[in-house]
Design an enzyme around this catalytic site. Structure first.
Site, PDB file in Angstrom:
ATOM      1  N   HIS A  39      46.116  53.017  31.487  1.00  0.00           N
ATOM      2  CA  HIS A  39      46.763  51.710  31.557  1.00  0.00           C
ATOM      3  C   HIS A  39      47.656  51.619  32.804  1.00  0.00           C
ATOM      4  O   HIS A  39      48.709  50.982  32.786  1.00  0.00           O
ATOM      5  CB  HIS A  39      47.596  51.466  30.284  1.00  0.00           C
ATOM      6  CG  HIS A  39      47.609  50.049  29.795  1.00  0.00           C
ATOM      7  ND1 HIS A  39      46.837  49.603  28.767  1.00  0.00           N
ATOM      8  CD2 HIS A  39      48.326  48.965  30.197  1.00  0.00           C
ATOM      9  CE1 HIS A  39      47.072  48.321  28.536  1.00  0.00           C
ATOM     10  NE2 HIS A  39      47.973  47.904  29.398  1.00  0.00           N
ATOM     11  N   TYR A  41      42.626  43.076  22.191  1.00  0.00           N
ATOM     12  CA  TYR A  41      43.719  43.762  21.500  1.00  0.00           C
ATOM     13  C   TYR A  41      43.434  43.469  20.044  1.00  0.00           C
ATOM     14  O   TYR A  41      43.371  42.311  19.621  1.00  0.00           O
ATOM     15  CB  TYR A  41      45.082  43.226  21.950  1.00  0.00           C
ATOM     16  CG  TYR A  41      45.574  43.820  23.250  1.00  0.00           C
ATOM     17  CD1 TYR A  41      45.536  45.196  23.455  1.00  0.00           C
ATOM     18  CD2 TYR A  41      46.081  43.010  24.265  1.00  0.00           C
ATOM     19  CE1 TYR A  41      45.997  45.751  24.640  1.00  0.00           C
ATOM     20  CE2 TYR A  41      46.544  43.565  25.462  1.00  0.00           C
ATOM     21  CZ  TYR A  41      46.498  44.942  25.635  1.00  0.00           C
ATOM     22  OH  TYR A  41      46.955  45.486  26.803  1.00  0.00           O
ATOM     23  N   SER A  96      41.592  39.185  29.117  1.00  0.00           N
ATOM     24  CA  SER A  96      42.504  39.831  28.171  1.00  0.00           C
ATOM     25  C   SER A  96      42.789  38.954  26.957  1.00  0.00           C
ATOM     26  O   SER A  96      42.884  37.733  27.065  1.00  0.00           O
ATOM     27  CB  SER A  96      43.831  40.133  28.877  1.00  0.00           C
ATOM     28  OG  SER A  96      44.828  40.474  27.937  1.00  0.00           O
ATOM     29  N   THR A 101      40.829  47.774  23.771  1.00  0.00           N
ATOM     30  CA  THR A 101      41.909  48.589  24.341  1.00  0.00           C
ATOM     31  C   THR A 101      42.695  49.267  23.227  1.00  0.00           C
ATOM     32  O   THR A 101      43.232  48.603  22.336  1.00  0.00           O
ATOM     33  CB  THR A 101      42.835  47.730  25.209  1.00  0.00           C
ATOM     34  OG1 THR A 101      42.039  47.169  26.259  1.00  0.00           O
ATOM     35  CG2 THR A 101      43.958  48.558  25.817  1.00  0.00           C
ATOM     36  N   LYS A 124      38.609  51.373  25.651  1.00  0.00           N
ATOM     37  CA  LYS A 124      39.451  51.534  26.849  1.00  0.00           C
ATOM     38  C   LYS A 124      40.721  52.298  26.486  1.00  0.00           C
ATOM     39  O   LYS A 124      41.368  51.989  25.480  1.00  0.00           O
ATOM     40  CB  LYS A 124      39.805  50.164  27.412  1.00  0.00           C
ATOM     41  CG  LYS A 124      40.753  50.182  28.617  1.00  0.00           C
ATOM     42  CD  LYS A 124      40.868  48.785  29.229  1.00  0.00           C
ATOM     43  CE  LYS A 124      41.755  48.727  30.457  1.00  0.00           C
ATOM     44  NZ  LYS A 124      43.176  48.632  30.160  1.00  0.00           N
TER      45      LYS A 124
HETATM   46  C1  FNR Z   1      47.562  45.464  32.392  1.00  0.00           C
HETATM   47  N1  FNR Z   1      46.555  46.139  31.689  1.00  0.00           N
HETATM   48  C2  FNR Z   1      46.008  45.555  30.565  1.00  0.00           C
HETATM   49  N2  FNR Z   1      44.985  46.170  29.891  1.00  0.00           N
HETATM   50  C3  FNR Z   1      44.400  45.594  28.826  1.00  0.00           C
HETATM   51  O1  FNR Z   1      43.484  46.165  28.264  1.00  0.00           O
HETATM   52  N3  FNR Z   1      44.834  44.356  28.394  1.00  0.00           N
HETATM   53  C4  FNR Z   1      45.849  43.690  29.004  1.00  0.00           C
HETATM   54  O2  FNR Z   1      46.214  42.597  28.608  1.00  0.00           O
HETATM   55  C5  FNR Z   1      46.486  44.308  30.110  1.00  0.00           C
HETATM   56  N4  FNR Z   1      47.526  43.687  30.731  1.00  0.00           N
HETATM   57  C6  FNR Z   1      48.046  44.234  31.888  1.00  0.00           C
HETATM   58  C7  FNR Z   1      49.044  43.553  32.570  1.00  0.00           C
HETATM   59  C8  FNR Z   1      49.526  44.063  33.769  1.00  0.00           C
HETATM   60  C9  FNR Z   1      50.583  43.286  34.509  1.00  0.00           C
HETATM   61  C10 FNR Z   1      49.016  45.275  34.293  1.00  0.00           C
HETATM   62  C11 FNR Z   1      49.484  45.837  35.627  1.00  0.00           C
HETATM   63  C12 FNR Z   1      48.065  45.965  33.599  1.00  0.00           C
HETATM   64  C13 FNR Z   1      46.023  47.428  32.183  1.00  0.00           C
HETATM   65  C14 FNR Z   1      44.874  47.203  33.162  1.00  0.00           C
HETATM   66  O3  FNR Z   1      43.733  46.719  32.504  1.00  0.00           O
HETATM   67  C15 FNR Z   1      44.462  48.509  33.867  1.00  0.00           C
HETATM   68  O4  FNR Z   1      44.213  49.503  32.922  1.00  0.00           O
HETATM   69  C16 FNR Z   1      45.540  48.999  34.844  1.00  0.00           C
HETATM   70  O5  FNR Z   1      46.078  47.927  35.579  1.00  0.00           O
HETATM   71  C17 FNR Z   1      44.949  50.020  35.806  1.00  0.00           C
HETATM   72  O6  FNR Z   1      45.930  50.582  36.620  1.00  0.00           O
HETATM   73  P1  FNR Z   1      46.198  50.083  38.146  1.00  0.00           P
HETATM   74  O7  FNR Z   1      44.908  50.112  38.870  1.00  0.00           O
HETATM   75  O8  FNR Z   1      46.801  48.730  38.057  1.00  0.00           O
HETATM   76  O9  FNR Z   1      47.171  51.087  38.637  1.00  0.00           O
END
Ligand code: FNR
Length: 378
Positions: free
Chosen positions: A275, A143, A119, A169, A251
Site C-alpha cells: 500500500h 474494500y 477504488s 484490497t 491486493k
Molecule cells: C492509495 N491506495 C489505495 N489502495 C486501494 O486498494 N484502495 C484505495 O482506495 C487506495 N487509496 C489510496 C489513496 C492514496 C492517496 C494513496 C497514495 C494510495 C494504495 C495504492 O493503490 C497503491 O497500493 C500505492 O499507492 C502504491 O504505492 P506508491 O506507488 O504510491 O508508492
C-alpha cells in the site's frame, strides 16, 4: 520525438517529465491536508523509503545487438490484453486533488488505453466514473464491507458498468497510524469525501433514515463501521467467487504463504503490495517480497506488483523479478493535482514512453522477455 519537436515551437511539457520530481511540484499547488494525505505514509515512513531503496539496490544489465528497435509493450494479464504492463493503482478520494477527481483520471486513462482500477473509496460513483471511462479498460477495487447485501450490490454495479476484474484490497481493514494526517487532523472520509460509491448505493440508502444529502454526518457514521474492523478470514473468499464471475485478484499480499493460500483458494491473481508503505510501518519492501512470492505461485496465478514504482526502469525491474504488470500509484495522483485530466495523461504518457525506450535500450522487445538475470543480484 514529440517532446523534442514541440521544443522547436518553444512548447515545453505542461510540467516536469521527471516522475521523481512530481511530488515536489504537487507540493506547490496543494494545501497541507491533501498533500500529506497522498505523500504521507505509516509511522516513521520506513517502509515507504524501503520501497524506493529496494529499487535503487537493483540495476538493469543492458544487452546489445538484439534487434530491439522493433518492440511492443502489449501484455496479457488475467487473460486480458493490455496496452502495456501498467495499470493505474486504485486511489480513493481523488476530489481532494482536483474538482474532477476520478472522472478526470478515467478520461485520461481511457485516452491512453491504460486500465483504471476504480477504488471503493472513490469520490464519484461507479456509474459516473464508468461513463467518463467510455470504452476504456477498467477494473474495480473492493474494500470489502461488513455487510453482505452491500457487497453484492457493489459487485453487481461494477459488473453492470463494464468493470472486467475485481481487485480485493486486504491490507486496509482499518487505517494505519499516519502521523501527518493525525497532526493535521485531516481525514477526507469524515467529511463524506470518498464515500460516493457507497452513498449512491441503493442497499446502503435503504438502511438510512435520512439520505446522505439530508444528513451527511449520520451517513458518515453509518459508513465508517462498514469499512472498519473485519470479520474476514480466508474461508470467506468463496462468497466473492459466488458473486463475481470474472477474475479476482487479492491486493496487499507480502508473504509467500499468503500467496499460496490465494492460489489454493482459486483466486486468479495477487498484487504484491504494501500500500505504498501506508499501512504497516517497518514492513518488508514490496520489491523484496516479490521474488519469493513469484517462486511460490508464479506458475499458478498472475502476480502483479505495486509500491514504489516511479520510472520505466522500475517497471522493468519488477517484471524481471516475475511481475506480470505493475500498478502506478502516487505519481498519477500528483499529475491530477497539477493538471487534472491533462496532468494524468502527461504523467501516464511519460511513463509509457520512458518504459518503451528503456525496454528497447536494455535490449528487449517485449515485457515478457525480462528475467531475473537481467538485474544485478541484491
Ligand atoms: C492509495 N491506495 C489505495 N489502495 C486501494 O486498494 N484502495 C484505495 O482506495 C487506495 N487509496 C489510496 C489513496 C492514496 C492517496 C494513496 C497514495 C494510495 C494504495 C495504492 O493503490 C497503491 O497500493 C500505492 O499507492 C502504491 O504505492 P506508491 O506507488 O504510491 O508508492
Amino acid at each position: 520525438p514529440e517532446i523534442y519537436l514541440n521544443g522547436l515551437a518553444e512548447q515545453t511539457p505542461p510540467f516536469t517529465t521527471d516522475p521523481t520530481a512530481l511530488d515536489a511540484a504537487a507540493r506547490e499547488v496543494l494545501d497541507d491536508g491533501p498533500y500529506w494525505y497522498v505523500a504521507g505514509s505509516a509511522g516513521s515512513g520506513a517502509t515507504d523509503r524501503a520501497n524506493r531503496e529496494a529499487f535503487d539496490r537493483r540495476r538493469l544489465i543492458p544487452r546489445m545487438l538484439t534487434g530491439a528497435t522493433e518492440r511492443s509493450l502489449r501484455t496479457t494479464v488475467l487473460g486480458q490484453e493490455l496496452a502495456a504492463p501498467v495499470l493505474l493503482a486504485p486511489i480513493g478520494v481523488q476530489s481532494i486533488l482536483h474538482d474532477d477527481g476520478e472522472l478526470a483520471t478515467a478520461r485520461a486513462a481511457a485516452s491512453v488505453g491504460v486500465p483504471m482500477i476504480l477504488s471503493t473509496a472513490s469520490s464519484h460513483s461507479i456509474e459516473d466514473v464508468a461513463a467518463a471511462s467510455g470504452t476504456g479498460p477498467r477494473w474495480y477495487q473492493l474494500y470489502w464491507p461488513n455487510d453482505d447485501d452491500l457487497t453484492v450490490s457493489l459487485l453487481d454495479r461494477a459488473k453492470k458498468n463494464g468493470y472486467t476484474a475485481l481487485v480485493v484490497t486486504l491490507d486496509t481493514w482499518t487505517l494505519a497510524w499516519r502521523p501527518h494526517d493525525l497532526d493535521l487532523s485531516y481525514l477526507p472520509f469524515i467529511r463524506g469525501v470518498g464515500c460516493a460509491v457507497t452513498f449512491s448505493d441503493p442497499v446502503f440508502r435503504a438502511g438510512l433514515e435520512k439520505s446522505p444529502e439530508e444528513d451527511l454526518m449520520a451517513a458518515v457514521l453509518t459508513w465508517v463501521p462498514l469499512y472498519t474492523g473485519t470479520d474476514k478470514t480466508w474461508d470467506r473468499l468463496p462468497f466473492l467467487r459466488e458473486h463475481w464471475d470474472g477474475p479476482i485478484v487479492l491486493k496487499g499480499i507480502q508473504h509467500p504463504d499468503d500467496a499460496r493460500r490465494a492460489a489454493d483458494a482459486g483466486m486468479d491473481g495477487i498484487v504484491v503490495s504494501n500500500h505504498g508503505g501506508r499501512q504497516v510501518d517497518g514492513a518488508i519492501a514490496s520489491l523484496d517480497a516479490l521474488p519469493e512470492i513469484v517462486a511460490a505461485v508464479g506458475d499458478r496465478i498472475d502476480v502483479l506488483f505495486d509500491s514504489g514504482v516511479r520510472t520505466g526502469a522500475d517497471v522493468l525491474k519488477a517484471l524481471a523479478l516475475g511481475a506480470k504488470a505493475v500498478l502506478y500509484g502516487r505519481p498519477f495522483a500528483y499529475g491530477l493535482a497539477l493538471g487534472g485530466e491533462d496532468g494524468v495523461r502527461h504523467v501516464l504518457r511519460s511513463l509509457l514512453a520512458d518504459l518503451d525506450l528503456t525496454l528497447g535500450l536494455s535490449g528487449h522487445r517485449t515485457p515478457a522477455e525480462l528475467r531475473p538475470g537481467d538485474l544485478t543480484p541484491r
